[in-house]
Design an enzyme around this catalytic site. Structure first.
Site, PDB file in Angstrom:
ATOM      1  N   ASP A   1       7.103 -81.661  -2.996  1.00  0.00           N
ATOM      2  CA  ASP A   1       8.221 -80.869  -2.461  1.00  0.00           C
ATOM      3  C   ASP A   1       8.990 -80.216  -3.597  1.00  0.00           C
ATOM      4  O   ASP A   1       8.508 -80.090  -4.727  1.00  0.00           O
ATOM      5  CB  ASP A   1       9.102 -81.782  -1.578  1.00  0.00           C
ATOM      6  CG  ASP A   1       9.795 -81.033  -0.457  1.00  0.00           C
ATOM      7  OD1 ASP A   1      10.830 -80.393  -0.726  1.00  0.00           O
ATOM      8  OD2 ASP A   1       9.304 -81.063   0.692  1.00  0.00           O
TER       9      ASP A   1
ATOM     10  N   ASP B   1      10.010 -72.783   2.616  1.00  0.00           N
ATOM     11  CA  ASP B   1      11.392 -73.151   2.992  1.00  0.00           C
ATOM     12  C   ASP B   1      12.310 -71.934   2.967  1.00  0.00           C
ATOM     13  O   ASP B   1      11.981 -70.893   2.389  1.00  0.00           O
ATOM     14  CB  ASP B   1      11.893 -74.238   2.024  1.00  0.00           C
ATOM     15  CG  ASP B   1      12.828 -75.223   2.703  1.00  0.00           C
ATOM     16  OD1 ASP B   1      13.468 -74.848   3.702  1.00  0.00           O
ATOM     17  OD2 ASP B   1      12.936 -76.373   2.227  1.00  0.00           O
TER      18      ASP B   1
ATOM     19  N   ASP C   1      15.744 -81.748   9.253  1.00  0.00           N
ATOM     20  CA  ASP C   1      15.972 -82.602   8.087  1.00  0.00           C
ATOM     21  C   ASP C   1      16.471 -83.980   8.506  1.00  0.00           C
ATOM     22  O   ASP C   1      16.552 -84.881   7.679  1.00  0.00           O
ATOM     23  CB  ASP C   1      16.997 -81.949   7.145  1.00  0.00           C
ATOM     24  CG  ASP C   1      16.319 -81.038   6.129  1.00  0.00           C
ATOM     25  OD1 ASP C   1      15.079 -81.052   6.045  1.00  0.00           O
ATOM     26  OD2 ASP C   1      17.040 -80.303   5.426  1.00  0.00           O
TER      27      ASP C   1
HETATM   28  C1  GLA Z   1      15.176 -78.357   2.702  1.00  0.00           C
HETATM   29  C2  GLA Z   1      14.025 -78.946   3.492  1.00  0.00           C
HETATM   30  C3  GLA Z   1      13.697 -80.322   2.999  1.00  0.00           C
HETATM   31  C4  GLA Z   1      13.371 -80.278   1.536  1.00  0.00           C
HETATM   32  C5  GLA Z   1      14.520 -79.648   0.770  1.00  0.00           C
HETATM   33  C6  GLA Z   1      14.162 -79.427  -0.668  1.00  0.00           C
HETATM   34  O1  GLA Z   1      16.351 -78.981   2.987  1.00  0.00           O
HETATM   35  O2  GLA Z   1      14.324 -78.948   4.848  1.00  0.00           O
HETATM   36  O3  GLA Z   1      12.636 -80.874   3.731  1.00  0.00           O
HETATM   37  O4  GLA Z   1      12.190 -79.557   1.341  1.00  0.00           O
HETATM   38  O5  GLA Z   1      14.891 -78.392   1.309  1.00  0.00           O
HETATM   39  O6  GLA Z   1      15.191 -78.833  -1.366  1.00  0.00           O
END
Ligand code: GLA
Length: 751
Positions: A383, A495, A565
């Site tokens: 990520d 994202d 999230d």
């Molecule tokens: C967002 C996404 C999370 C993660 C963060 C990383 O909030 O929804 O799943 O990838 O960014 O900064």
């Protein structure tokens, strides 16, 4: 599917039979008038349904119909695509304005009265591609499309209306195209152009708009708002479809339930500013419309240019919300999602975000990958934090090159080692953003959306790139392509973590600045398409601080989307069931995360976390190196279970049995339940979760969707029941549960 007959006046009546629904409209002196939308009917000529009423002093009559029909008025008639300023005072779907240019003008210039008159029609097999925007697709024998050509008689501007009816789906796709064919060769401003508008007469006993509201970590809660004699509307001005309102709503009646009553869902295939609105006029007609939000929108058309609206999809059910949702699920799964991963079984993944946040390196990732391989997990997703100098969310967005202080062995080597463990490898990007502390911003401060002379608002320490610019898109394509071709990367999480403010773009002239929000969305689509064309093997997962851009347009590129999230299993119940109003389980990315949960601090058993995460594209989001042997054994078991149930979950029909909001304060505490049934009804998977237990644990769970005459075996207990018994009398789940306890029952049809 589409039948055209002639009215007594010799004008066409269009009857679209789509699945088991009917959608009928007529031409009346050139006006397009809506007649019926609902369960299938046999008659074509239902013009008797036209509304003709109203007092002359408040209801204007069109000049050309007045002699023949003194009672006809656009202000009370049910219309297909109502226009502004020519006699319908309700909300309009369309308003355009001719402008002056180089000293040339017209008497119409500067006015926004718009009239739309039918000229001709054409029916084509299948569903033609209108432009590059995301849209439902269908084969030649699966659908028919009606294309109406209409004109504004005074200006000569052309409007094309597209309607697609399907052989197997009770759904209608609609969109409009505006072509500047103005006689005077003047520029035209499109002021508003909704994708669809439908007028319903007599929604009894009371029309309601069911919609999905939310916030970050709290997306898509179901709310039903009564539609009175006022406009009920949901919208976004955020530059994204948003956490706050999803571009979906359903027109229902007060009595509509999951299994009965009218439910006409409208879902907009669009990722930007939208509005869905409904109101009931003083004669009882309820108008439902959906399209680009006219706030902050204009679009300049030079002579010869056209504007294509996004597509709106109507799902028509007179058997309640469940059927409406199942139509959306199957249509979107099979006719909107595309590409290599559309039908392929998706890998069970582990994502390192909640495991490490920014604090990781290659060794840590490999340690997680080793445990993952041991547990049967099939992909590691790296990520946020692998690029530039990104050690927190304050820097480096836009600098899409590997941080070799963290990934010391380099990307290629890292991926090779992960692959050697038998796992695929995925990576995170946030393409449309730039950090003020980044090499990209230093080199190109003008590349972010901004208005000279105004301060730029900041959110999560980042600005938004100007996706309307070709040079920005080229930079993003090149830098992402470089990373994606540097190693065997098979998945991208795309994202989008903030909304748009101070929306300006230096390269567009003032008269085109009302286009920026929409051009931004089109720019993003273009980049997505370009990347998927160059890397067709990649599984794309959409994300926007969780589900902040979870919309059908994104599913056209990314067959799965990070639902929220908030990974707390109890919270996810409402979020996932709300999401399921429109979106198929296969699109809902759901992970088992750590306890206490990082968003809520709640503890929920590993087993229940697994049961809830199996409501969609399954995975993990925790530090596998810190788990006990017992927990790892559970993961192994859950992964196996998920594989076993994969087809029924991801390709079956969903039935929502109990919504958490239905059971608040009821005799059985608070619980949630849903089930999937395979298309041939040979198996079913029932999930039941007790959120808050009760002293009266009385749970007789009535199932749905089974073959009433078939016998089903409960795989675990061996008990055998007829389908009708399970649907009418129910399963007996009476027992004292603890808070957060769950049960999964797999039923298999007896041969
Ligand atoms: C967002 C996404 C999370 C993660 C963060 C990383 O909030 O929804 O799943 O990838 O960014 O900064």
């Amino acid at each position: 599917m589409i039948r055209v007959t002639s009215s007594q006046r010799g004008e066409p009546i269009f009857h679209l039979r789509s699945g088991d629904s009917s959608y009928v409209f007529t031409v009346f002196h050139g006006y397009l008038l809506h007649l019926y939308c609902g369960a299938q009917i046999s008659d074509d000529d239902v013009e008797y349904l036209l509304v003709r009423i109203g007092h002359d002093s408040v209801v204007p009559r069109p000049a050309d119909t007045y002699q023949e029909d003194k009672w006809f008025s656009l202000d009370v008639a049910t219309q297909e695509y109502p226009t502004n300023g020519s006699g319908d005072f309700r909300k309009s779907a369309l308003a355009v304005r001719l402008m002056e240019k180089d000293g040339r003008t017209s008497a119409l210039a500067g006015t926004s009265t718009t009239s739309l008159r039918y000229e001709s029609y054409e029916i084509v097999k299948g569903k033609p591609t209108v432009d590059a925007q995301p849209a439902v697709y269908a084969g030649e024998d699966e659908a028919e499309t009606l294309i109406l050509t209409c004109k504004d008689p005074a200006s000569g501007v052309t409007f094309k209306l597209y309607y697609t009816a399907f052989r197997d789906f009770s759904a209608i796709c609609r969109r409009a195209v505006i072509e500047n064919t103005s006689r005077e060769q003047l520029p035209l401003d499109v002021l508003q152009a909704y994708s669809a508008s439908v007028d319903f007469t007599s929604i009894e006993p009371q029309p309601e708009l069911l919609h999905l509201w939310g916030n970050w970590g709290d997306e898509r809660h179901i709310e039903r708002s009564p539609i009175g004699h006022n406009t009920v509307s949901i919208s976004s001005k955020r530059g994204a479809s948003s956490h706050h309102h999803n571009p979906f709503a359903a027109l229902v009646t007060k009595n509509t339930t999951e299994t009965s009553g009218l439910a006409v869902g409208i879902s907009l295939i669009y990722s930007g500013n939208f509005e869905i609105a409904a109101d009931t006029d003083s004669f009882g007609t309820t108008r439902l419309m959906a399209g680009i939000n006219p706030v902050d929108f204009t679009w300049r058309l030079e002579p010869g240019e056209s504007f294509v609206t996004p597509e709106a999809v109507l799902s028509i059910s007179e058997e309640g919300l469940g059927k409406m949702s199942r139509t959306f699920h199957k249509l979107y799964r099979e006719h909107l999602c595309r590409g290599a991963w559309k039908d392929k079984t998706r890998p069970v993944l582990v994502n390192n975000w909640e495991a490490t946040y920014f604090n990781f390196d290659d060794e840590k990732l490999l340690a997680i990958a080793k445990e993952a391989a041991d547990c049967g997990i099939e992909m590691l997703v790296m990520d946020d934090g692998w690029f530039g100098l990104r050690n927190s969310d304050t820097t480096s967005l836009g600098d899409w090159f590997v941080n070799e202080d963290k990934i010391r062995c380099g990307m290629k080597k890292l991926v090779e080692q992960v692959n050697a463990l038998g796992l695929k490898f995925g990576i995170w990007f946030e393409p449309e953003m730039v950090s003020p502390v980044s090499e990209l911003y230093k080199a190109h401060p003008e590349w972010c959306l901004h208005i000279e002379g105004r301060d730029k608002s900041i959110a999560r320490d980042q600005y938004v790139l100007d996706m309307t610019r070709q040079d920005v898109r080229d930079y993003l394509f090149d830098s992402m392509a470089k990373v994606l071709s540097s190693a065997n990367i098979e998945y991208v999480k795309w994202d989008f973590n903030r909304n748009l403010t101070e929306v300006g773009s230096a390269w567009l002239p003032a008269e085109r600045r009302g286009e920026i929000f929409h051009r931004f969305v089109l720019g993003t689509y273009e980049l997505l398409e370009r990347l998927l064309t160059a890397f067709p093997h990649i599984l794309l997962e959409g994300c926007s601080s969780g589900g902040g851009r979870y919309d059908p347009a994104m599913l056209y590129y990314s067959p799965q989307y990070w639902t929220s999230d908030d990974t707390d299993a109890m919270e996810r119940l409402e979020i996932q069931l709300g999401t399921s109003m429109v979106y198929p389980a296969s699109s809902m990315s759901c992970h088992v995360s750590d306890c206490p949960n990082h968003q809520t601090g709640r503890n929920t058993s590993f087993r229940t976390r697994g049961h809830v995460a199996m409501g969609g594209a399954f995975g993990y989001e925790l530090d596998l190196t810190k788990l006990t042997d017992e927990e790892k054994a559970l993961i192994r078991q859950q992964v196996q279970e998920y594989h076993r149930y994969y087809d029924v979950i991801n390709r079956g029909d969903l039935y929502r049995l109990i919504l958490p909001t239905d059971t608040v304060n009821s005799k059985c505490g608070k619980c949630a339940s849903w089930m999937y049934v395979s298309e041939d009804k040979s198996e079913a998977l029932v999930t039941f979760v007790v959120i808050r237990t009760s002293v009266k644990p009385i749970y007789f769970l009535k199932l749905q969707g089974l073959d009433p005459k078939a016998q089903y075996i409960d795989e675990e207990s061996g008990a055998v029941y007829y389908g009708d018994t399970l649907m009418k009398a129910g399963l007996n789940l009476c027992k004292r549960y603890t808070d957060g306890e769950s049960v999964v029952i797999h039923l298999v049809k007896k041969q």
